[in-house]
Design a protein around this motif. Structure first.
Motif, PDB file in Angstrom:
ATOM      1  N   PRO A  25       0.832  -1.207   0.000  1.00 58.65           N
ATOM      2  CA  PRO A  25       0.000   0.000   0.000  1.00 58.65           C
ATOM      3  C   PRO A  25       0.868   1.258   0.000  1.00 58.65           C
ATOM      4  O   PRO A  25       1.909   1.312   0.637  1.00 58.65           O
ATOM      5  CB  PRO A  25      -0.799  -0.115   1.300  1.00 58.65           C
ATOM      6  N   GLN A  26       0.413   2.253  -0.752  1.00 56.12           N
ATOM      7  CA  GLN A  26       1.162   3.496  -0.905  1.00 56.12           C
ATOM      8  C   GLN A  26       1.481   4.146   0.433  1.00 56.12           C
ATOM      9  O   GLN A  26       2.524   4.752   0.595  1.00 56.12           O
ATOM     10  CB  GLN A  26       0.361   4.448  -1.789  1.00 56.12           C
ATOM     11  N   LYS A  27       0.606   3.989   1.422  1.00 52.64           N
ATOM     12  CA  LYS A  27       0.830   4.657   2.703  1.00 52.64           C
ATOM     13  C   LYS A  27       2.088   4.143   3.408  1.00 52.64           C
ATOM     14  O   LYS A  27       2.582   4.769   4.322  1.00 52.64           O
ATOM     15  CB  LYS A  27      -0.395   4.521   3.603  1.00 52.64           C
ATOM     16  N   TYR A  28       2.616   2.972   3.016  1.00 49.80           N
ATOM     17  CA  TYR A  28       3.813   2.426   3.649  1.00 49.80           C
ATOM     18  C   TYR A  28       5.110   2.871   2.969  1.00 49.80           C
ATOM     19  O   TYR A  28       6.182   2.642   3.486  1.00 49.80           O
ATOM     20  CB  TYR A  28       3.753   0.902   3.686  1.00 49.80           C
ATOM     21  N   LEU A  29       5.010   3.458   1.784  1.00 55.77           N
ATOM     22  CA  LEU A  29       6.199   3.960   1.110  1.00 55.77           C
ATOM     23  C   LEU A  29       6.436   5.404   1.529  1.00 55.77           C
ATOM     24  O   LEU A  29       5.503   6.195   1.582  1.00 55.77           O
ATOM     25  CB  LEU A  29       6.021   3.903  -0.410  1.00 55.77           C
ATOM     26  N   PRO A  30       7.675   5.763   1.815  1.00 53.84           N
ATOM     27  CA  PRO A  30       7.924   7.164   2.168  1.00 53.84           C
ATOM     28  C   PRO A  30       7.687   8.056   0.954  1.00 53.84           C
ATOM     29  O   PRO A  30       8.033   7.695  -0.167  1.00 53.84           O
ATOM     30  CB  PRO A  30       9.401   7.168   2.585  1.00 53.84           C
ATOM     31  N   GLN A  31       7.080   9.211   1.186  1.00 55.37           N
ATOM     32  CA  GLN A  31       6.833  10.127   0.084  1.00 55.37           C
ATOM     33  C   GLN A  31       8.157  10.715  -0.384  1.00 55.37           C
ATOM     34  O   GLN A  31       9.030  11.022   0.419  1.00 55.37           O
ATOM     35  CB  GLN A  31       5.873  11.240   0.482  1.00 55.37           C
ATOM     36  N   ARG A  32       8.303  10.853  -1.683  1.00 55.47           N
ATOM     37  CA  ARG A  32       9.548  11.362  -2.251  1.00 55.47           C
ATOM     38  C   ARG A  32       9.247  12.413  -3.307  1.00 55.47           C
ATOM     39  O   ARG A  32       8.109  12.584  -3.724  1.00 55.47           O
ATOM     40  CB  ARG A  32      10.378  10.211  -2.829  1.00 55.47           C
ATOM     41  N   GLN A  33      10.275  13.090  -3.725  1.00 57.11           N
ATOM     42  CA  GLN A  33      10.184  14.084  -4.795  1.00 57.11           C
ATOM     43  C   GLN A  33      10.679  13.451  -6.093  1.00 57.11           C
ATOM     44  O   GLN A  33      11.351  12.422  -6.075  1.00 57.11           O
ATOM     45  CB  GLN A  33      11.078  15.296  -4.461  1.00 57.11           C
ATOM     46  N   TRP A  34      10.384  14.080  -7.222  1.00 52.03           N
ATOM     47  CA  TRP A  34      10.979  13.652  -8.479  1.00 52.03           C
ATOM     48  C   TRP A  34      12.487  13.826  -8.364  1.00 52.03           C
ATOM     49  O   TRP A  34      12.956  14.799  -7.781  1.00 52.03           O
ATOM     50  CB  TRP A  34      10.449  14.484  -9.640  1.00 52.03           C
ATOM     51  N   SER A  35      13.251  12.921  -8.919  1.00 49.74           N
ATOM     52  CA  SER A  35      14.712  13.018  -8.834  1.00 49.74           C
ATOM     53  C   SER A  35      15.259  14.101  -9.759  1.00 49.74           C
ATOM     54  O   SER A  35      16.369  14.582  -9.561  1.00 49.74           O
ATOM     55  CB  SER A  35      15.365  11.671  -9.162  1.00 49.74           C
ATOM     56  N   THR A  36      14.487  14.479 -10.781  1.00 50.11           N
ATOM     57  CA  THR A  36      14.902  15.549 -11.691  1.00 50.11           C
ATOM     58  C   THR A  36      13.764  16.560 -11.827  1.00 50.11           C
ATOM     59  O   THR A  36      12.593  16.209 -11.673  1.00 50.11           O
ATOM     60  CB  THR A  36      15.241  15.004 -13.099  1.00 50.11           C
ATOM     61  N   LYS A  37      14.126  17.785 -12.116  1.00 49.90           N
ATOM     62  CA  LYS A  37      13.115  18.820 -12.335  1.00 49.90           C
ATOM     63  C   LYS A  37      12.486  18.605 -13.711  1.00 49.90           C
ATOM     64  O   LYS A  37      13.124  18.073 -14.621  1.00 49.90           O
ATOM     65  CB  LYS A  37      13.756  20.203 -12.281  1.00 49.90           C
ATOM     66  N   LEU A  38      11.252  19.047 -13.862  1.00 53.67           N
ATOM     67  CA  LEU A  38      10.556  18.880 -15.131  1.00 53.67           C
ATOM     68  C   LEU A  38      11.220  19.709 -16.225  1.00 53.67           C
ATOM     69  O   LEU A  38      11.497  19.210 -17.311  1.00 53.67           O
ATOM     70  CB  LEU A  38       9.085  19.272 -14.987  1.00 53.67           C
ATOM     71  N   VAL A  39      11.457  20.972 -15.946  1.00 54.65           N
ATOM     72  CA  VAL A  39      12.070  21.866 -16.933  1.00 54.65           C
ATOM     73  C   VAL A  39      13.482  22.194 -16.467  1.00 54.65           C
ATOM     74  O   VAL A  39      13.696  22.512 -15.312  1.00 54.65           O
ATOM     75  CB  VAL A  39      11.234  23.162 -17.088  1.00 54.65           C
ATOM     76  N   GLY A  40      14.426  22.093 -17.347  1.00 54.05           N
ATOM     77  CA  GLY A  40      15.807  22.405 -17.015  1.00 54.05           C
ATOM     78  C   GLY A  40      16.685  21.170 -16.978  1.00 54.05           C
ATOM     79  O   GLY A  40      17.754  21.150 -17.561  1.00 54.05           O
ATOM     80  N   ASP A  41      16.207  20.120 -16.298  1.00 50.64           N
ATOM     81  CA  ASP A  41      16.991  18.888 -16.210  1.00 50.64           C
ATOM     82  C   ASP A  41      16.802  17.986 -17.424  1.00 50.64           C
ATOM     83  O   ASP A  41      17.545  17.030 -17.596  1.00 50.64           O
ATOM     84  CB  ASP A  41      16.628  18.104 -14.945  1.00 50.64           C
ATOM     85  N   CYS A  42      15.823  18.298 -18.267  1.00 54.91           N
ATOM     86  CA  CYS A  42      15.554  17.407 -19.400  1.00 54.91           C
ATOM     87  C   CYS A  42      16.680  17.441 -20.433  1.00 54.91           C
ATOM     88  O   CYS A  42      16.858  16.492 -21.184  1.00 54.91           O
ATOM     89  CB  CYS A  42      14.208  17.717 -20.047  1.00 54.91           C
ATOM     90  N   CYS A  43      17.465  18.490 -20.462  1.00 47.83           N
ATOM     91  CA  CYS A  43      18.537  18.588 -21.452  1.00 47.83           C
ATOM     92  C   CYS A  43      19.909  18.222 -20.891  1.00 47.83           C
ATOM     93  O   CYS A  43      20.913  18.343 -21.596  1.00 47.83           O
ATOM     94  CB  CYS A  43      18.580  19.995 -22.036  1.00 47.83           C
ATOM     95  N   THR A  44      19.981  17.777 -19.650  1.00 46.00           N
ATOM     96  CA  THR A  44      21.280  17.404 -19.089  1.00 46.00           C
ATOM     97  C   THR A  44      21.820  16.136 -19.743  1.00 46.00           C
ATOM     98  O   THR A  44      23.021  15.957 -19.834  1.00 46.00           O
ATOM     99  CB  THR A  44      21.205  17.202 -17.561  1.00 46.00           C
ATOM    100  N   ASP A  45      20.935  15.253 -20.184  1.00 47.14           N
ATOM    101  CA  ASP A  45      21.324  14.063 -20.933  1.00 47.14           C
ATOM    102  C   ASP A  45      20.993  14.341 -22.400  1.00 47.14           C
ATOM    103  O   ASP A  45      19.857  14.159 -22.836  1.00 47.14           O
ATOM    104  CB  ASP A  45      20.571  12.838 -20.409  1.00 47.14           C
TER     105      ASP A  45
END
Length: 138
Positions: A25-45
């Motif tokens: 169940p989702q309630k047992y997983l710790p909440q996390r953030q996206w590891s990359t930003k939506l805009v800006g990090d898309c061009c790093t690779d």
């Protein structure tokens, strides 16, 4: 009094409908953030950025397989602009990443290529962490 339930000792374990799957169940997983930003990090690779721009279906197909969708899951994802949001919602909820369906939909409609890059990077990271098990090669 007649019943349909057999009486007597239980000799084997009952079988559940989702046999073979572990559901956390989702309630047992710790909440996390996206590891990359939506805009800006898309061009790093640069390679992923070019692949996503030139052949988004290839990138979306790999993401779909990584999150457990079927082979044909990417067919609609880029036929109509913004239809990658269900994959974003699925990945986000699978690992309890902060956000909402509304955020997923709006982000996908206005920044579809960036969402594809973000999902690809996130799925690869989750695979390295052992959270996703993906063995196919893209």
């Amino acid at each position: 009094m007649a019943t349909d339930i057999p009486l007597g000792p239980v000799t084997k374990q009952p079988i559940s409908a989702n046999q073979g799957q572990i559901v956390i169940p989702q309630k047992y997983l710790p909440q996390r953030q996206w590891s990359t930003k939506l805009v800006g990090d898309c061009c790093t690779d640069k390679g992923l950025c070019c692949k996503t721009f030139c052949c988004p279906c290839c990138v979306v197909h790999r993401i779909a397989l990584q999150v457990g969708e079927t082979e044909n899951a990417c067919l609609l994802a880029y036929c109509v602009q913004g239809n990658i949001w269900p994959l974003r919602t699925k990945l986000r909820t699978m690992v309890n990443i902060e956000g909402s369906i509304c955020d997923d939909c709006v982000s996908s409609c206005f920044c579809g290529y960036c969402v594809a890059c973000q999902l690809s990077k996130e799925a690869d990271l989750l695979e390295k962490e052992g959270i996703l098990d993906f063995t196919a090669k893209a």
